[in-house]
Design a protein around this motif. Structure first.
Motif, mmCIF file in Angstrom:
data_model
loop_
_atom_site.group_PDB
_atom_site.id
_atom_site.type_symbol
_atom_site.label_atom_id
_atom_site.label_comp_id
_atom_site.label_asym_id
_atom_site.label_seq_id
_atom_site.Cartn_x
_atom_site.Cartn_y
_atom_site.Cartn_z
ATOM 1 N N VAL A 124 0.930 -1.499 -0.068
ATOM 2 C CA VAL A 124 -0.049 -0.086 -0.301
ATOM 3 C C VAL A 124 1.006 1.606 -0.227
ATOM 4 O O VAL A 124 2.009 1.096 0.934
ATOM 5 N N LYS A 125 0.353 2.186 -1.172
ATOM 6 C CA LYS A 125 1.572 3.289 -0.729
ATOM 7 C C LYS A 125 1.478 3.847 0.198
ATOM 8 O O LYS A 125 0.805 4.514 0.521
ATOM 9 N N GLY A 126 2.600 4.786 0.947
ATOM 10 C CA GLY A 126 2.854 5.515 2.479
ATOM 11 C C GLY A 126 2.923 4.290 3.230
ATOM 12 O O GLY A 126 3.029 5.180 4.364
ATOM 13 N N ALA A 127 2.611 3.172 3.486
ATOM 14 C CA ALA A 127 2.471 2.038 4.259
ATOM 15 C C ALA A 127 4.214 1.025 4.370
ATOM 16 O O ALA A 127 5.052 0.820 3.282
ATOM 17 N N ARG A 128 4.448 1.091 5.645
ATOM 18 C CA ARG A 128 5.802 1.077 5.656
ATOM 19 C C ARG A 128 6.459 -0.335 5.361
ATOM 20 O O ARG A 128 7.518 -1.029 5.211
ATOM 21 N N SER A 129 5.285 -1.192 5.741
ATOM 22 C CA SER A 129 5.311 -2.325 5.411
ATOM 23 C C SER A 129 4.205 -3.422 4.388
ATOM 24 O O SER A 129 2.881 -3.024 4.942
ATOM 25 N N LEU A 130 4.541 -4.385 4.394
ATOM 26 C CA LEU A 130 3.619 -4.525 2.900
ATOM 27 C C LEU A 130 1.606 -5.421 4.748
ATOM 28 O O LEU A 130 2.433 -5.621 5.724
ATOM 29 N N VAL A 131 1.004 -5.100 4.521
ATOM 30 C CA VAL A 131 -0.287 -5.325 4.612
ATOM 31 C C VAL A 131 -1.487 -6.682 4.433
ATOM 32 O O VAL A 131 -0.634 -7.483 3.304
ATOM 33 N N ALA A 132 -1.591 -7.115 5.725
ATOM 34 C CA ALA A 132 -2.743 -8.623 5.068
ATOM 35 C C ALA A 132 -4.061 -8.336 4.352
ATOM 36 O O ALA A 132 -4.801 -7.326 5.096
ATOM 37 N N SER A 133 -4.020 -8.149 3.059
ATOM 38 C CA SER A 133 -5.484 -7.990 2.713
ATOM 39 C C SER A 133 -6.710 -8.375 3.016
ATOM 40 O O SER A 133 -7.505 -7.644 2.556
ATOM 41 N N CYS A 134 -6.354 -9.425 3.524
ATOM 42 C CA CYS A 134 -7.943 -10.169 3.825
ATOM 43 C C CYS A 134 -8.123 -8.997 5.006
ATOM 44 O O CYS A 134 -9.536 -9.582 5.425
ATOM 45 N N VAL A 135 -7.739 -8.006 5.817
ATOM 46 C CA VAL A 135 -8.194 -7.533 7.479
ATOM 47 C C VAL A 135 -8.059 -6.517 6.872
ATOM 48 O O VAL A 135 -8.735 -5.475 7.993
ATOM 49 N N PHE A 136 -7.611 -5.240 6.047
ATOM 50 C CA PHE A 136 -6.625 -4.318 6.180
ATOM 51 C C PHE A 136 -7.464 -3.547 4.913
ATOM 52 O O PHE A 136 -8.141 -4.065 3.741
ATOM 53 N N PRO A 137 -8.512 -2.623 5.712
ATOM 54 C CA PRO A 137 -9.816 -2.041 5.056
ATOM 55 C C PRO A 137 -9.679 -0.954 3.714
ATOM 56 O O PRO A 137 -8.536 -0.338 4.176
ATOM 57 N N VAL A 138 -9.722 -1.178 2.513
ATOM 58 C CA VAL A 138 -9.954 0.428 1.761
ATOM 59 C C VAL A 138 -10.458 2.023 2.685
ATOM 60 O O VAL A 138 -10.955 1.339 3.377
ATOM 61 N N ASN A 139 -9.556 2.376 2.380
ATOM 62 C CA ASN A 139 -9.896 4.309 1.711
ATOM 63 C C ASN A 139 -9.508 4.990 0.560
ATOM 64 O O ASN A 139 -9.210 4.784 0.315
ATOM 65 N N GLU A 140 -10.319 5.836 0.758
ATOM 66 C CA GLU A 140 -10.422 6.925 -0.422
ATOM 67 C C GLU A 140 -9.019 7.582 -0.327
ATOM 68 O O GLU A 140 -8.150 7.340 0.350
#
Length: 581
Positions: free
Chosen positions: A54-70
């Protein structure tokens, strides 16, 4: 709910607010791999296979629990993401029993598929200490091999959330973490109900049904045994998946031909004994309803539910129908009526059940399922998966088979018997017969749509012959618990309750073909298979149990009438309260 605007791999898209990245990607035509995630059941971000950037995030994120935002920008296949997933897979394989060529899940293993998809070229990259192998084969219906477990926790999530049993979970901590029962009890020593739902969701071969195929092959090759087979309604709508047919395809004719090619002396239909069950159960309901005794009557066709009731709700044992399940009734008439009719000694009749259910393996060994003293009603139970393995092992080209027909005298089943395989089907079948029995009139509209569908709990009220009958249908034991608690508290008052242990009924039984999470998360397997059964019902010449000529004949020649003394001796059973622990 308002949409939010995001970018996935540089492409702009709008998705509902509150969606996870995994869901948003799927809506945009991108499949992110998972190992632990199951829709509505298990979203814990534990396996780390579904990570994305995710652009701006320092680490990779688990897509199954990470919500989207605008305005979020997501990247699902960068070199960093691919390398992370590959490393995770190498770590999982470093602690995995690599016997893929002989594993029961070979070719249908989600871990194996990912290893192939990501081109793992060094499965020993992290060779070192391995988790100690622990195999628990204590239960009648299944085997657990922890050396194949990847700790995704799907099994424990299903056991707790869908079934309200929770006899398995993560024990110990750190590298010693493993799936087991409380206090390291063997599964057989717990209140496991044998439903097999944990097997269906396991992504690897860590969980599997006990394989009884060799037992059946041995019987087929024994010249002194007369080997007969019965096939449950849900088998005909599940078996095709093992041979490439779309989910929900009815393959009755090819199934019969395959069974005959395997060498069975007779191929019979459990739909017949489902009709027999309705004759007994509908009569039992009318009697109880008239006398206002032991209501609500609760169905007894699902052995997983019976186990659950005996363990967790013994106060409802008197409410259970005393009818054996269709499997049990078939075995009983095979070793009594059929043995007499054919002149074959019951001890020489070997009865095999092809079932969508692992709990049927447990039911077959109940001490009260012995219509002939010293003999079990059923000698062997194989799941749909086991049947498919037998067909493949024997070199039978299933897809090329001509359609066969069931043998007499247990080859004719009604549409009412067919829909037993779907949640609400037993209720609907019983109502068809109860209506015509009580009113002495022909039922014009046979489809009781209020009790159809995959919802966990359904309710309806029907007026029959001036009587208002309140019914409920529950599938999945967590839903059964809700219904029983409402009855206990007085919040609800029903006359008749159908309960199936497996969510959606037998079409989603623990012995059905295993579909990967990528399928389970994106289509309703239960609804597709049930639709096949309802279509089969509409196409059958007989749609009411009491109009089945084979059922009429067995009453004329043997039982006399439903709920007769002889019928009770052979077709009915009893139940015993068991400990929860």
């Amino acid at each position: 709910m308002a949409d939010v605007n995001i970018k996935i791999n540089g492409r702009e898209c709008s998705v509902p607010a509150g969606s996870t990245i995994l869901q948003a990607a799927r809506m945009s035509g991108i499949e992110i791999p998972t190992l632990c995630y199951l829709k509505d059941i298990n979203a814990i971000g534990a396996c780390r296979i579904c990570v994305v950037e995710v652009k701006g995030a320092r680490s990779l994120v688990a897509s199954c629990v990470f919500p989207v935002n605008e305005g979020m920008e997501i990247f699902t296949n960068t070199p960093r993401v691919i390398e992370s997933r590959k490393t995770t897979l190498e770590l999982l394989l470093s602690n995995h029993k690599k016997e893929c060529l002989t594993c029961v899940r070979s070719g249908n293993c989600e871990l194996q598929k990912l290893a192939r998809d990501y081109g793992l070229d060094n499965e020993n990259a992290f060779a070192g200490v391995k988790t100690k192998s622990v195999i628990d084969d204590s239960a009648i219906h299944m085997v657990r091999d922890n050396e194949k477990c990847i700790l995704c926790r799907r099994c424990s999530a299903v056991c707790e959330k869908l079934q309200s049993v929770a006899v398995i979970g993560a024990n110990a901590r750190g590298f010693d973490t493993h799936i087991g029962s409380p206090f390291e009890y063997k599964l057989a020593d717990t209140a496991c109900v044998s439903c097999g739902q944990c097997i269906n969701v396991c992504p690897t071969g860590a969980l599997s049904e006990k394989d009884d195929t060799q037992k059946v092959f041995d019987a087929l090759n024994d010249p002194d045994k007369f080997v007969i087979v019965q096939t449950a309604p849900a088998v005909r709508v599940g078996l095709g998946e093992e041979f490439g047919y779309p989910i929900g395809t009815v393959v009755t004719g090819k199934m019969i031909s395959a069974l005959r090619a395997l060498g069975f002396d007779k191929v019979f239909d459990t739909n017949f004994s489902a009709d027999l069950t309705i004759m007994e159960e509908a009569t039992e309901f009318i009697s109880r309803y008239t006398e206002k005794k032991n209501l609500p009557l609760i169905t007894s066709c699902s052995p997983g539910w019976i186990n659950y009731c005996e363990h967790y709700y013994p106060e409802f044992i008197d409410n259970l129908s005393t009818c054996k399940s269709p499997q049990g009734m078939f075995g009983s008439v095979a070793k009594t009526y059929y043995a007499q009719k054919t002149g074959i000694d019951p001890k020489d009749i070997f009865v095999v059940s092809a079932m969508p259910c692992t709990a049927k393996k447990y039911e077959a060994q109940r001490k009260d399922h012995t219509a002939v003293e010293g003999l079990y009603d059923i000698d062997a139970v194989i799941t749909v998966r086991e049947l498919a393995r037998m067909i493949k092992k024997s070199g039978i080209l299933f897809n090329l088979l001509e359609d066969g027909e069931f043998d007499a005298p247990f080859g004719l089943g009604s549409g009412a018997g067919t829909i037993f395989g779907a949640t609400g089907g037993v209720m609907e079948a019983a109502l068809r017969t109860a209506y015509e029995t009580l009113t002495k009139e022909e039922l014009k509209d046979l489809e009781f749509t209020d009790v159809r569908g995959v919802e966990g709990i359904k309710e309806a009220t029907y007026t029959i012959a001036g009587n208002e009958i309140k019914v409920a249908v529950a599938s999945g034991l967590a839903n059964a618990k809700k219904v029983l608690e409402m009855v206990k508290s007085g919040e609800k008052a029903y006359d008749f309750i159908e309960i199936m242990a497996c969510p959606g009924g037998c079409v989603n039984g623990g012995g059905q073909p295993i579909q990967p999470a990528s399928v389970r998360n994106n289509c309703d397997i239960r609804a597709l298979r049930a639709a096949g059964l309802y279509a089969d019902d509409r196409n059958l010449p007989v749609r009411k149990s009491h109009e089945n000529p084979d059922v009429k004949r067995i009453y004329e020649e043997f039982f006399g009438e439903p709920n007769s003394h002889k019928a009770h001796e052979i077709l009915h059973t009893g139940y015993t309260a068991k400990s929860k622990y």
